[in-house]
Scaffold this active site. Structure first.
Site, short mmCIF file in Angstrom:
data_model
loop_
_atom_site.label_atom_id
_atom_site.label_comp_id
_atom_site.label_asym_id
_atom_site.label_seq_id
_atom_site.Cartn_x
_atom_site.Cartn_y
_atom_site.Cartn_z
N HIS A 120 24.26 41.90 -14.10
CA HIS A 120 24.83 43.05 -14.80
C HIS A 120 26.34 43.03 -14.62
O HIS A 120 26.83 42.67 -13.56
CB HIS A 120 24.26 44.35 -14.20
N ASP B 91 19.25 58.48 -16.74
CA ASP B 91 20.59 57.90 -16.84
C ASP B 91 21.17 58.16 -18.22
O ASP B 91 22.37 58.45 -18.34
CB ASP B 91 20.55 56.40 -16.56
N ARG C 194 28.09 63.04 -18.25
CA ARG C 194 29.28 62.62 -17.50
C ARG C 194 30.42 62.29 -18.46
O ARG C 194 31.59 62.59 -18.19
CB ARG C 194 28.95 61.38 -16.65
N SER D 172 23.85 54.78 -11.48
CA SER D 172 23.55 54.54 -12.90
C SER D 172 23.21 53.07 -13.12
O SER D 172 22.20 52.72 -13.75
CB SER D 172 24.78 54.96 -13.72
N LYS E 222 18.98 51.18 -13.41
CA LYS E 222 18.49 50.38 -14.55
C LYS E 222 18.02 49.01 -14.08
O LYS E 222 17.03 48.47 -14.58
CB LYS E 222 19.59 50.26 -15.61
N1 URA Z 1 27.90 51.24 -16.48
C1 URA Z 1 26.77 51.97 -16.33
O1 URA Z 1 25.68 51.53 -16.66
N2 URA Z 1 26.88 53.20 -15.78
C2 URA Z 1 28.04 53.73 -15.38
O2 URA Z 1 28.06 54.84 -14.89
C3 URA Z 1 29.22 52.96 -15.55
C4 URA Z 1 29.11 51.70 -16.10
#
Ligand code: URA
Length: 432
Positions: free
Chosen positions: A84, A163, A170, A185, A189
């Site tokens: 990621h 999320d 947010r 966050s 995932k």
């Molecule tokens: N990428 C994400 O998936 N979440 C965040 O809060 C910031 C970057």
């Protein structure tokens, strides 16, 4: 039953909340039992007071529990590895890393996101490929990873719904850039996607969430701790995002650059990041190789054409045409020419990202549609010596008017100086 106002007050006053309290808050919010205004106030309290390691883990765990999870490793009867990136300009790394890892015999199944604002998303880039299907069912996804060795799809709607809700909140309450909230966050995932080991690319610089190396270290450490608490191995690379990654910014242009890189013909910074990421994934996998052997495997997969063959198999399996000539091409290509002599001292990542966005390569709002052909190719990058009349960049545009506007933005993103800047590596640090 928790009282949200009480939790907000206690967090506002700097108290530590229990895992159960955080879980009830997150799940109650996802079920619409707790209103947006209370969650917004809670996020702001977290923004100022922070979360402890235990609280960040409780938040992550509750977010994972808000939706479905996938156990890719069990389905494949293999260990599963994932990567990621925290997001940047010109970041097409997964599209090149996946086929290299798959060519080395390690299954690569990944769910990716779309871009918003100046950062692009892997799924938007893949949609530039004619015919490519980003939406597979979970069964199709698992079958493709098993049979072809690689699949990249969009996140299913029910993967970490908390999320999706929290991120949107947010975004409009100035609470995005908090280390604990970003770490939860991202990791929620990855954990819901079932990865056993994760390579995280934490971008640092003007085009990234983390502007300084110290902030990037804090985020990396928070995510490594979340991995350890979840029994997952996490390696974090801290990488430069002060200038665009590689040369191409824009969906089809980035696919072309990813394919060139898989063939060993990519730009130096991007190629190094791709090979380093692939090597970490291979070393974390069940191949039982060390970092050095893993890097050799990745290099060989590029040199012997097996990574390119894996790319072509993957794109065909998802309905796409792997031939780069099939990608959309912009109607207008305008060169941006240097007015003076010097060395490129700065090439602003955000400025190039915004130029690509204004050309139509990204979305300003979730509803915007994308022009896959347009974008910017940075022919000169930081440290390159230029003379008056040299081409700094190319703007790929839908028409002359948007080309002219973007060319002015791109020119302004370049700062020339007389001193050669100190060389800066793409991988600034690796921890975990
Ligand atoms: N990428 C994400 O998936 N979440 C965040 O809060 C910031 C970057």
């Amino acid at each position: 039953m928790i009282r949200p106002a009480e939790l907000i007050e206690r967090k506002r006053d700097g108290e530590e909340l229990s895992a159960e309290e955080i879980r009830e808050l997150v799940l109650g919010y996802t079920r619409d039992e707790i209103p947006e205004y209370q969650m917004a106030a809670f996020l702001m309290a977290v923004y100022f007071r922070g979360l402890s390691g235990a609280e960040t883990f409780a938040l992550t765990d509750a977010m994972v529990a808000s939706g479905e999870t996938i156990d890719l490793g069990t389905a494949l009867e293999r260990m599963s590895v994932d990567k990621h990136s925290t997001g940047g300009v010109g970041d097409k790394t997964s599209i090149a890393v996946g086929p290299i890892v798959a060519a080395c015999g390690v299954p690569f199944g990944k769910m990716s996101g779309r871009g918003l604002g100046h950062t692009g998303g892997t799924i938007d880039k893949l949609e530039a490929i004619p015919g490519y299907r980003v939406e597979l069912t979970i069964d199709e996804f698992i079958a493709q990873v098993r049979e072809i060795g690689i699949a990249i799809i969009g996140q299913t709607a029910n993967l970490v719904p908390a999320d999706k809700r929290l991120y949107a909140l947010r975004d409009v309450t100035a609470t995005v850039d908090n280390v604990s909230l970003i770490a939860a966050s991202i990791m929620s995932k990855k954990l819901a996607g079932g990865a056993d080991a994760i390579v995280l690319d934490v971008k640092v610089g003007d085009g990234a969430f983390m502007k300084t190396i110290d902030d990037a270290h804090m985020l990396a450490e928070a995510m490594i701790e979340l991995g350890a608490r979840s029994g997952r191995k996490v390696v974090c690379m801290l990488t430069d995002m002060d200038q665009p990654l590689g040369r191409a910014v824009g969906n089809a242009l980035e696919i072309r650059e990813a394919v060139a890189t898989i063939k060993g013909e990519g730009p130096d910074d991007f190629s190094e990041l791709v090979l380093a990421s692939a090597a970490h994934l291979l070393a974390l996998s069940d191949l039982s190789v060390d970092e050095f052997e893993a890097r050799k495997l990745a290099d060989d997969a590029v040199a012997d054409g097996s990574a390119l063959a894996a790319y072509e198999r993957w794109i065909r399996a998802q309905g796409g045409d792997p031939d780069p000539d099939a990608l959309p091409q912009a109607a207008v290509v305008r060169e941006v020419v240097s007015a003076g002599d010097g060395t490129v001292e700065r090439l602003g990542a955000i400025a190039i990202g915004h130029a690509a966005l204004h050309l139509g390569a990204g979305r300003r709002t979730k509803e915007d549609s994308i022009d896959y052909a347009v974008g910017v190719v940075c022919r000169k990058k930081r440290g390159d010596v230029v003379s008056a009349g040299d081409v700094l960049a190319e703007v790929h545009a839908a028409d002359e008017t948007s080309a002219a506007a973007a060319a002015a933005e791109v020119l302004a993103a370049y700062e020339l100086g007389s001193e050669p800047p100190r060389p800066r590596r793409i991988v600034l640090d690796t921890i975990g």
